[in-house]
Design a protein around this motif. Structure first.
Motif, PDB file in Angstrom:
ATOM      1  N   LEU A  62      10.437  97.234  -8.169  1.00  0.00           N
ATOM      2  CA  LEU A  62       9.959  98.030  -7.040  1.00  0.00           C
ATOM      3  C   LEU A  62       8.460  97.787  -6.888  1.00  0.00           C
ATOM      4  CD1 LEU A  62      10.233 100.398  -4.938  1.00  0.00           C
ATOM      5  CD2 LEU A  62       9.696 101.948  -6.839  1.00  0.00           C
ATOM      6  N   GLU A  63       8.041  97.518  -5.647  1.00  0.00           N
ATOM      7  CA  GLU A  63       6.607  97.416  -5.370  1.00  0.00           C
ATOM      8  C   GLU A  63       6.277  98.379  -4.238  1.00  0.00           C
ATOM      9  OE1 GLU A  63       3.551  93.868  -5.014  1.00  0.00           O
ATOM     10  OE2 GLU A  63       4.871  93.850  -3.268  1.00  0.00           O
ATOM     11  N   ILE A  64       5.187  99.127  -4.401  1.00  0.00           N
ATOM     12  CA  ILE A  64       4.723 100.012  -3.329  1.00  0.00           C
ATOM     13  C   ILE A  64       3.372  99.484  -2.869  1.00  0.00           C
ATOM     14  CG2 ILE A  64       4.262 102.399  -2.656  1.00  0.00           C
ATOM     15  CD1 ILE A  64       5.952 103.350  -4.991  1.00  0.00           C
ATOM     16  N   GLY A  65       3.322  98.936  -1.648  1.00  0.00           N
ATOM     17  CA  GLY A  65       2.107  98.303  -1.122  1.00  0.00           C
ATOM     18  C   GLY A  65       2.218  96.787  -1.164  1.00  0.00           C
ATOM     19  N   THR A  66       2.737  96.188  -0.076  1.00  0.00           N
ATOM     20  CA  THR A  66       3.038  94.750  -0.033  1.00  0.00           C
ATOM     21  C   THR A  66       1.827  93.926   0.386  1.00  0.00           C
ATOM     22  OG1 THR A  66       5.185  95.461   0.839  1.00  0.00           O
ATOM     23  CG2 THR A  66       4.752  93.092   0.808  1.00  0.00           C
ATOM     24  N   LEU A  67       1.078  94.422   1.367  1.00  0.00           N
ATOM     25  CA  LEU A  67       0.024  93.665   2.054  1.00  0.00           C
ATOM     26  C   LEU A  67       0.609  92.318   2.524  1.00  0.00           C
ATOM     27  CD1 LEU A  67      -2.994  93.943   2.858  1.00  0.00           C
ATOM     28  CD2 LEU A  67      -3.575  92.718   0.762  1.00  0.00           C
ATOM     29  N   GLY A  68       0.011  91.178   2.140  1.00  0.00           N
ATOM     30  CA  GLY A  68       0.536  89.880   2.587  1.00  0.00           C
ATOM     31  C   GLY A  68       1.515  89.262   1.609  1.00  0.00           C
ATOM     32  N   GLY A  69       1.949  90.026   0.615  1.00  0.00           N
ATOM     33  CA  GLY A  69       2.987  89.538  -0.291  1.00  0.00           C
ATOM     34  C   GLY A  69       2.478  88.730  -1.481  1.00  0.00           C
ATOM     35  N   TYR A  70       1.166  88.760  -1.735  1.00  0.00           N
ATOM     36  CA  TYR A  70       0.619  87.976  -2.857  1.00  0.00           C
ATOM     37  C   TYR A  70       1.174  88.472  -4.201  1.00  0.00           C
ATOM     38  CZ  TYR A  70      -2.768  85.602  -5.865  1.00  0.00           C
ATOM     39  OH  TYR A  70      -3.351  84.830  -6.840  1.00  0.00           O
ATOM     40  N   SER A  71       1.053  89.767  -4.455  1.00  0.00           N
ATOM     41  CA  SER A  71       1.605  90.298  -5.711  1.00  0.00           C
ATOM     42  C   SER A  71       3.128  90.198  -5.701  1.00  0.00           C
ATOM     43  CB  SER A  71       1.159  91.748  -5.932  1.00  0.00           C
ATOM     44  OG  SER A  71       1.420  92.537  -4.796  1.00  0.00           O
ATOM     45  N   THR A  72       3.730  90.360  -4.518  1.00  0.00           N
ATOM     46  CA  THR A  72       5.196  90.282  -4.400  1.00  0.00           C
ATOM     47  C   THR A  72       5.709  88.919  -4.861  1.00  0.00           C
ATOM     48  OG1 THR A  72       4.831  91.508  -2.338  1.00  0.00           O
ATOM     49  CG2 THR A  72       7.096  90.840  -2.837  1.00  0.00           C
ATOM     50  N   ILE A  73       5.021  87.858  -4.439  1.00  0.00           N
ATOM     51  CA  ILE A  73       5.434  86.499  -4.820  1.00  0.00           C
ATOM     52  C   ILE A  73       5.333  86.340  -6.335  1.00  0.00           C
ATOM     53  CG2 ILE A  73       4.790  84.044  -4.669  1.00  0.00           C
ATOM     54  CD1 ILE A  73       4.005  84.627  -1.684  1.00  0.00           C
ATOM     55  N   THR A  87      10.068  95.812  -1.834  1.00  0.00           N
ATOM     56  CA  THR A  87       8.654  96.105  -1.649  1.00  0.00           C
ATOM     57  C   THR A  87       8.458  96.949  -0.395  1.00  0.00           C
ATOM     58  OG1 THR A  87       6.411  95.161  -1.529  1.00  0.00           O
ATOM     59  CG2 THR A  87       8.185  93.848  -0.531  1.00  0.00           C
ATOM     60  N   LEU A  88       7.629  97.993  -0.521  1.00  0.00           N
ATOM     61  CA  LEU A  88       7.469  98.994   0.533  1.00  0.00           C
ATOM     62  C   LEU A  88       6.097  98.852   1.186  1.00  0.00           C
ATOM     63  CD1 LEU A  88       8.805 102.085  -1.483  1.00  0.00           C
ATOM     64  CD2 LEU A  88      10.117 100.279  -0.334  1.00  0.00           C
ATOM     65  N   GLU A  89       6.077  98.746   2.507  1.00  0.00           N
ATOM     66  CA  GLU A  89       4.820  98.548   3.228  1.00  0.00           C
ATOM     67  C   GLU A  89       4.795  99.391   4.496  1.00  0.00           C
ATOM     68  OE1 GLU A  89       1.768  97.004   2.763  1.00  0.00           O
ATOM     69  OE2 GLU A  89       1.394  97.952   4.699  1.00  0.00           O
ATOM     70  N   TYR A  90       3.685 100.068   4.692  1.00  0.00           N
ATOM     71  CA  TYR A  90       3.521 100.951   5.846  1.00  0.00           C
ATOM     72  C   TYR A  90       3.222 100.190   7.141  1.00  0.00           C
ATOM     73  CZ  TYR A  90       1.191 104.252   8.925  1.00  0.00           C
ATOM     74  OH  TYR A  90       0.810 104.975  10.003  1.00  0.00           O
ATOM     75  N   ASP A  91       2.367  99.172   7.041  1.00  0.00           N
ATOM     76  CA  ASP A  91       1.858  98.501   8.243  1.00  0.00           C
ATOM     77  C   ASP A  91       2.789  97.344   8.655  1.00  0.00           C
ATOM     78  OD1 ASP A  91       0.422  96.819  10.024  1.00  0.00           O
ATOM     79  OD2 ASP A  91      -1.493  97.568   9.255  1.00  0.00           O
ATOM     80  N   PRO A  92       3.438  97.442   9.833  1.00  0.00           N
ATOM     81  CA  PRO A  92       4.392  96.413  10.237  1.00  0.00           C
ATOM     82  C   PRO A  92       3.758  95.024  10.350  1.00  0.00           C
ATOM     83  CG  PRO A  92       4.207  98.137  11.939  1.00  0.00           C
ATOM     84  CD  PRO A  92       3.295  98.516  10.826  1.00  0.00           C
ATOM     85  N   ARG A  93       2.468  94.984  10.660  1.00  0.00           N
ATOM     86  CA  ARG A  93       1.787  93.686  10.770  1.00  0.00           C
ATOM     87  C   ARG A  93       1.650  93.051   9.377  1.00  0.00           C
ATOM     88  NH1 ARG A  93      -3.407  91.948  11.503  1.00  0.00           N
ATOM     89  NH2 ARG A  93      -4.020  93.978  10.687  1.00  0.00           N
ATOM     90  N   HIS A  94       1.296  93.862   8.384  1.00  0.00           N
ATOM     91  CA  HIS A  94       1.224  93.349   7.013  1.00  0.00           C
ATOM     92  C   HIS A  94       2.611  92.853   6.590  1.00  0.00           C
ATOM     93  CE1 HIS A  94      -2.503  96.046   5.890  1.00  0.00           C
ATOM     94  NE2 HIS A  94      -2.705  95.287   6.948  1.00  0.00           N
ATOM     95  N   ALA A  95       3.625  93.645   6.891  1.00  0.00           N
ATOM     96  CA  ALA A  95       4.993  93.287   6.486  1.00  0.00           C
ATOM     97  C   ALA A  95       5.432  91.965   7.124  1.00  0.00           C
ATOM     98  CB  ALA A  95       5.953  94.411   6.872  1.00  0.00           C
ATOM     99  N   GLU A  96       5.009  91.751   8.364  1.00  0.00           N
ATOM    100  CA  GLU A  96       5.385  90.516   9.075  1.00  0.00           C
ATOM    101  C   GLU A  96       4.729  89.296   8.412  1.00  0.00           C
ATOM    102  OE1 GLU A  96       4.520  89.050  13.528  1.00  0.00           O
ATOM    103  OE2 GLU A  96       5.065  91.178  13.343  1.00  0.00           O
ATOM    104  N   VAL A  97       3.438  89.430   8.097  1.00  0.00           N
ATOM    105  CA  VAL A  97       2.727  88.334   7.422  1.00  0.00           C
ATOM    106  C   VAL A  97       3.350  88.092   6.044  1.00  0.00           C
ATOM    107  CG1 VAL A  97       0.484  87.630   6.458  1.00  0.00           C
ATOM    108  CG2 VAL A  97       0.578  88.793   8.694  1.00  0.00           C
ATOM    109  N   ALA A  98       3.655  89.181   5.338  1.00  0.00           N
ATOM    110  CA  ALA A  98       4.256  89.060   4.002  1.00  0.00           C
ATOM    111  C   ALA A  98       5.606  88.352   4.082  1.00  0.00           C
ATOM    112  CB  ALA A  98       4.415  90.442   3.363  1.00  0.00           C
ATOM    113  N   ALA A  99       6.407  88.726   5.066  1.00  0.00           N
ATOM    114  CA  ALA A  99       7.744  88.121   5.190  1.00  0.00           C
ATOM    115  C   ALA A  99       7.618  86.610   5.371  1.00  0.00           C
ATOM    116  CB  ALA A  99       8.504  88.753   6.355  1.00  0.00           C
ATOM    117  N   ALA A 100       6.667  86.183   6.199  1.00  0.00           N
ATOM    118  CA  ALA A 100       6.467  84.747   6.420  1.00  0.00           C
ATOM    119  C   ALA A 100       5.979  84.073   5.133  1.00  0.00           C
ATOM    120  CB  ALA A 100       5.475  84.521   7.557  1.00  0.00           C
TER     121      ALA A 100
END
Ligand code: SAM
Length: 221
Positions: A62-73, A87-100
């Motif tokens: 579980l991750e809380i706070g994705t940002l651009g997915g650096y820690s997620t990767i 991974t849980l992220e509030y900002d849809p723009r951050h989530a979009e960048v992270a997904a890519a």
């Protein structure tokens, strides 16, 4: 200056320990190009997350706070066979960048991003009755850290590890009258001490990200 030396040592460690990873570097470039803030974990800290996932034999992270997915990767790279990061992220723009970024790293099948306030998406995870987590990394709005630790505890298996980032904040943690982030951090540390199901500590760090630190807590039962 001291901070320049800390930054140079982080660069030295990254290069000496072979921590460079094209997927991570591309994720940072893409995040920067998209205007995301540079508040991801450092490269050595990212590798620590990967090692902790491996040490835990983690299949559920579980991750809380994705940002651009650096820690997620990093976390996803440490998963055991068949493992998954939620991974849980509030900002849809951050989530979009992270997904890519996560897709570009070849990890789309191992990572699920949930968009929304974590205090809304965490109860949803519980309702879905997913398998308990082996490792949680808490790195979002610090004011809510005690709530996030309680949720992580609730969703964890015995023996799970909970990591809370940024608990030192340039020594700001000493300020009993500090702002909401400091209050959340102090309450999180107090909770780790008081909660009988948790055994924990906190470690100060210096590096490219300045003077900060993380707390580590083990779920006993
Ligand atoms: N873990 C990331 C890394 O190291 O690459 C950095 C995360 S950044 C420090 C914090 C993130 O938490 C931001 O992307 C922010 O939008 C997100 N955030 C803030 N409040 C949140 C909330 N209530 N629920 C979920 N995410 C939140």
């Amino acid at each position: 200056s001291t901070h320049e030396t800390w930054t140079a040592v982080d660069a030295y460690l990254s290069s000496t320990l072979g921590l460079q990873d094209p997927a991570l570097e591309n994720a940072l470039k893409a995040s920067e190009a998209a205007g995301l803030p540079r508040i991801e974990v450092s490269a050595p800290a990212g590798r620590l997350l990967r090692l902790l996932a491996q040490i835990q034999g983690a299949r559920r992270v579980l991750e809380i706070g994705t940002l651009g997915g650096y820690s997620t990767i990093n976390l996803a790279r440490g998963l055991a066979e068949g493992g998954r990061v939620v991974t849980l992220e509030y900002d849809p723009r951050h989530a979009e960048v992270a997904a890519a970024n996560i897709a570009a790293a070849g990890l789309a099948d191992q990572v699920e991003i949930r968009v929304g306030k974590a205090l809304d998406t965490l109860p949803q995870l519980e309702l879905e009755g997913l398998e308990p987590f082996d490792l949680s990394f808490i790195d979002a709005d610090k004011a809510n850290n005690p709530h996030y630790i309680r949720w992580a505890l609730r969703l964890s298996r015995p023996g799970a590890l909970i990591v809370v980032d940024n608990v030192i904040r340039n020594g700001g943690v000493l300020d009993a009258d500090g702002g909401a982030d400091i209050q959340g951090t102090r309450a999180a540390l107090a909770l780790i001490a008081e909660e009988p199901r948790l055994d924990g500590t906190a470690i100060q760090t210096v590096g490219a990200k300045g003077w900060d630190g993380f707390a580590l807590a083990r779920v006993l039962s």
